[in-house]
Design a protein around this motif. Structure first.
Motif, PDB file in Angstrom:
ATOM      1  N   ALA A  24      -6.032   0.954  12.882  1.00  0.00           N
ATOM      2  CA  ALA A  24      -6.197   1.838  11.738  1.00  0.00           C
ATOM      3  C   ALA A  24      -6.637   0.984  10.555  1.00  0.00           C
ATOM      4  O   ALA A  24      -5.972   0.005  10.229  1.00  0.00           O
ATOM      5  CB  ALA A  24      -4.893   2.553  11.427  1.00  0.00           C
ATOM      6  N   TYR A  25      -7.754   1.320   9.950  1.00  0.00           N
ATOM      7  CA  TYR A  25      -8.187   0.524   8.806  1.00  0.00           C
ATOM      8  C   TYR A  25      -7.833   1.214   7.505  1.00  0.00           C
ATOM      9  O   TYR A  25      -7.449   2.377   7.481  1.00  0.00           O
ATOM     10  CB  TYR A  25      -9.677   0.182   8.897  1.00  0.00           C
ATOM     11  N   SER A  26      -7.951   0.452   6.418  1.00  0.00           N
ATOM     12  CA  SER A  26      -7.313   0.920   5.183  1.00  0.00           C
ATOM     13  C   SER A  26      -8.266   1.486   4.145  1.00  0.00           C
ATOM     14  O   SER A  26      -7.867   2.334   3.333  1.00  0.00           O
ATOM     15  CB  SER A  26      -6.526  -0.227   4.558  1.00  0.00           C
ATOM     16  N   ASN A  27      -9.517   1.052   4.143  1.00  0.00           N
ATOM     17  CA  ASN A  27     -10.383   1.374   3.016  1.00  0.00           C
ATOM     18  C   ASN A  27     -11.515   2.310   3.452  1.00  0.00           C
ATOM     19  O   ASN A  27     -12.333   1.949   4.288  1.00  0.00           O
ATOM     20  CB  ASN A  27     -10.967   0.081   2.439  1.00  0.00           C
ATOM     21  N   SER A  28     -11.546   3.493   2.871  1.00  0.00           N
ATOM     22  CA  SER A  28     -12.586   4.455   3.253  1.00  0.00           C
ATOM     23  C   SER A  28     -13.977   3.986   2.844  1.00  0.00           C
ATOM     24  O   SER A  28     -14.980   4.510   3.329  1.00  0.00           O
ATOM     25  CB  SER A  28     -12.285   5.823   2.634  1.00  0.00           C
ATOM     26  N   SER A  30     -15.055   0.973   3.441  1.00  0.00           N
ATOM     27  CA  SER A  30     -15.484  -0.071   4.391  1.00  0.00           C
ATOM     28  C   SER A  30     -16.695   0.421   5.178  1.00  0.00           C
ATOM     29  O   SER A  30     -16.715   1.561   5.646  1.00  0.00           O
ATOM     30  CB  SER A  30     -14.347  -0.418   5.353  1.00  0.00           C
ATOM     31  N   SER A  52     -20.905   1.554   9.691  1.00  0.00           N
ATOM     32  CA  SER A  52     -20.285   2.856   9.447  1.00  0.00           C
ATOM     33  C   SER A  52     -21.211   4.021   9.717  1.00  0.00           C
ATOM     34  O   SER A  52     -20.755   5.169   9.785  1.00  0.00           O
ATOM     35  CB  SER A  52     -19.768   2.934   8.009  1.00  0.00           C
ATOM     36  N   LYS A  68     -14.456   7.694  11.342  1.00  0.00           N
ATOM     37  CA  LYS A  68     -14.296   7.509   9.899  1.00  0.00           C
ATOM     38  C   LYS A  68     -13.396   8.580   9.291  1.00  0.00           C
ATOM     39  O   LYS A  68     -12.802   8.367   8.243  1.00  0.00           O
ATOM     40  CB  LYS A  68     -15.673   7.514   9.226  1.00  0.00           C
ATOM     41  N   LYS A  71     -10.097   7.134   9.810  1.00  0.00           N
ATOM     42  CA  LYS A  71     -10.099   5.683   9.586  1.00  0.00           C
ATOM     43  C   LYS A  71      -9.494   4.948  10.770  1.00  0.00           C
ATOM     44  O   LYS A  71      -8.529   4.185  10.656  1.00  0.00           O
ATOM     45  CB  LYS A  71      -9.383   5.336   8.282  1.00  0.00           C
ATOM     46  N   HIS A  72     -10.103   5.177  11.921  1.00  0.00           N
ATOM     47  CA  HIS A  72      -9.592   4.607  13.168  1.00  0.00           C
ATOM     48  C   HIS A  72     -10.712   3.930  13.927  1.00  0.00           C
ATOM     49  O   HIS A  72     -11.835   4.429  14.019  1.00  0.00           O
ATOM     50  CB  HIS A  72      -8.967   5.734  14.008  1.00  0.00           C
ATOM     51  N   GLU A  92     -12.221  -5.055   8.765  1.00  0.00           N
ATOM     52  CA  GLU A  92     -13.090  -4.170   7.999  1.00  0.00           C
ATOM     53  C   GLU A  92     -13.697  -4.975   6.862  1.00  0.00           C
ATOM     54  O   GLU A  92     -13.076  -5.869   6.299  1.00  0.00           O
ATOM     55  CB  GLU A  92     -12.302  -2.972   7.464  1.00  0.00           C
TER      56      GLU A  92
END
Lengths: 114, 112
Positions: A24-28, A30, A52, A68, A71-72, A92
């Motif tokens: 799971a990433y943190s920044n939309s 990215s 992306s 996206k 965010k996975h 990311e």
């Protein structure tokens, strides 16, 4: 957020089976993502990347999927082999005031069972 | 071509001593990163260079830690008055502005 000293989760897979490692990433914001493989005593090595504007990218025995909306990111390894045993990190990349920064996930240890 | 190199590969020091860790990035890579990795754990961001400037020093754990980069190439991470909790593998990576970050083999620091 930043990966700071967290215990690594472990995924155990039978040799020959497919592996799926999730992140799971943190920044939309990215826009670039990379999977790294780290073997014991070595630095992380690049496996595969995805931008992306894509939702899937395939390499040799590996596939990266990007969702996206939630965010996975996932890494799929086909026909897992003993040499795939390692720690896998997602990263990311995003722009901050004109510079680019990498944020790494906590990592997942993959154990391949004979 | 040559990858990222780091020296020394191993460093054992006594508590209270200063240490310098060196990173030689891939030629032409403008971005350089330092990370720290404790045994069996994830990557902890320390500092990021773009050219010779460090726009992001947010990960440095204390004022005992400093880093510099000269000539847009070699970087040195200095730890003053080392403590036992500084023991870890220190990893350096470099990249083009927005490309893949390639890692060196790391320096294993042990503080006795």
């Amino acid at each position: 957020g930043e990966s700071v000293g967290l215990h690594l989760p472990t995924l155990s897979v039978q040799e020959g089976d497919n592996s799926i490692i999730n992140c799971a990433y943190s920044n939309s914001a990215s826009d670039y993502f990379i999977w790294y493989k780290q073997e014991s005593g070595k630095g992380p090595q690049f496996i595969i990347d995805i931008r992306s504007n894509m939702d899937k990218r395939q390499g040799q025995r590996v596939t990266v999927l990007l969702n996206k909306t939630v965010k996975h990111l996932s890494l799929q390894i086909a026909a897992t082999q003993p040499g795939d045993s390692a720690v896998y990190f997602c990263a990311e990349n995003f722009s901050v005031r004109g510079t680019y920064k990498y944020i790494f996930g906590t990592g997942t240890r993959l154990k391949v069972l004979a | 071509g040559a990858g990222v190199s780091q020296s020394p590969s191993n460093k054992v020091t006594e508590k209270g001593k200063d240490v310098e860790l060196r990173c030689d990035p891939i030629s032409g890579h403008t971005a350089l990163y330092w990370y720290r990795q404790s045994l069996g754990q994830g990557l902890e961001f320390l500092i990021y260079f773009q050219g010779n400037s460090a726009p992001d020093k947010s990960g440095l754990p204390s004022d005992r830690f400093s880093a510099e980069r000269t000539g847009g190439s070699v970087s040195t991470l200095t730890i003053q008055r080392t403590q036992q909790e500084d023991s870890a593998v220190y990893l350096c990576a470099s990249s083009l502005l927005a490309g893949v970050a390639y890692f060196g083999p790391g320096t294993r620091l042990t503080v006795l």
